[in-house]
Design an enzyme around this catalytic site. Structure first.
Site, PDB file in Angstrom:
ATOM      1  CB  CYS A 112       8.191   9.820  65.744  1.00 31.98           C
ATOM      2  SG  CYS A 112       6.771  10.900  65.866  1.00 31.98           S
ATOM      3  CG  HIS A 156      10.387  14.020  62.465  1.00 29.69           C
ATOM      4  ND1 HIS A 156      10.774  12.695  62.556  1.00 29.69           N
ATOM      5  CD2 HIS A 156       9.347  14.153  63.326  1.00 29.69           C
ATOM      6  CE1 HIS A 156       9.976  12.073  63.413  1.00 29.69           C
ATOM      7  NE2 HIS A 156       9.107  12.935  63.905  1.00 29.69           N
ATOM      8  CD  GLU A 157       9.055  17.498  65.395  1.00 24.70           C
ATOM      9  OE1 GLU A 157       7.827  17.346  65.524  1.00 24.70           O
ATOM     10  OE2 GLU A 157       9.873  16.676  65.853  1.00 24.70           O
ATOM     11  CG  HIS A 160       4.564  15.202  63.364  1.00 21.54           C
ATOM     12  ND1 HIS A 160       3.967  13.968  63.502  1.00 21.54           N
ATOM     13  CD2 HIS A 160       5.805  15.075  63.909  1.00 21.54           C
ATOM     14  CE1 HIS A 160       4.807  13.128  64.100  1.00 21.54           C
ATOM     15  NE2 HIS A 160       5.937  13.778  64.344  1.00 21.54           N
TER      16      HIS A 160
HETATM   17 NI    NI Z   1       7.566  12.930  65.337  1.00 20.41          NI
END
Ligand code: NI
Length: 186
Positions: A112, A156-157, A160
Site C-alpha cells: 500500500c 483493498h481500496e 481505505h
Molecule cells: Ni492501500
C-alpha cells in the site's frame, strides 16, 4: 489537486483510520476532479521513469483518504497483458453488493502506498465480488463484477474508505497460514 509523493498520507495519519463520507450525487465538480486526479496519479505510476523522477511507488489503486480527503472516492488502474484484462475505474461510493464464498489472496501479500515498509502475510479477500458504485466514466451508478486480482485490488481500496489497512486482515498469530480452497495469485 496535484498529487505528489509528499501528498500521500502515511500510516499513523488519523485520516487513514476514519470512515469516509459519501460523495453526494450528482458528483460535485471538485469530487469529479479529484477522481480524475486519483486515476491519473495511478496511471502515471505505471511508468518506471516517471516514478524514479518523482520519487513515486508503482501502484494499481488509490483512495481519497490517502491524499487526506475523507470521502468515498477511489481509482484503480490495472494494465492487463490483453486489452480486455485492463481494468480502469474511478468510483464514488462503492459498496460490495455480493461476494463469492471462495477466498483469494496474493502469494506475496499486499502492499500500500500508505504503509511503508510492507507488512508480510496472507491477506484474505473474496475471489469474486460485485461492486455497486457511481462510475465517473459512465456518469451513473453501475454494478461491476470483478474477479481475482482486480477483485483483490478493489477490496483493498474499499477498505481505505472504512479506515482499514490491509495488514488489519492478516492473521497476527499465523500470518502465512494458507486458506483452504482459496485461489492463490501470482
Ligand atoms: Ni492501500
Amino acid at each position: 489537486m496535484k498529487i505528489e509523493a509528499s501528498t500521500i498520507r502515511l500510516d499513523g495519519d488519523p485520516v487513514l483510520r476514519m470512515k469516509a463520507e459519501e460523495g453526494h450525487l450528482p458528483l460535485a465538480k471538485q469530487d469529479a476532479k479529484l477522481l480524475n486526479d486519483l486515476l491519473s496519479y495511478v496511471r502515471h505510476t505505471h511508468d518506471e521513469k516517471y516514478c524514479e523522477a518523482h520519487h513515486l511507488r508503482a501502484s494499481v489503486g488509490i483512495a481519497a483518504p490517502q491524499v487526506g480527503i475523507s470521502k468515498k472516492l477511489l481509482a484503480v488502474s490495472i494494465v492487463g497483458e490483453q486489452p480486455q484484462d485492463t481494468v480502469e475505474l474511478a468510483l464514488a461510493n462503492p459498496i460490495i453488493i455480493s461476494n463469492s464464498v471462495q477466498k483469494a489472496y496474493l502469494a506475496d501479500g499486499e502492499s500500500c502506498l500508505s504503509v511503508v515498509p510492507d507488512v508480510k502475510g496472507i491477506v484474505p479477500r473474496y475471489a469474486r465480488i460485485t461492486v455497486r458504485a457511481y462510475d465517473l466514466t459512465a456518469g451513473r451508478i453501475v454494478d461491476i463484477r470483478l474477479t481475482d486480482y482486480p477483485a483483490i485490488v478493489m477490496q483493498h481500496e474499499i477498505d481505505h474508505l472504512y479506515g482499514l489497512l490491509y495488514y488489519d486482515r492478516i492473521d497476527k498469530k499465523n500470518p502465512d497460514a494458507p486458506i483452504p480452497g482459496a485461489i492463490v495469485l501470482g
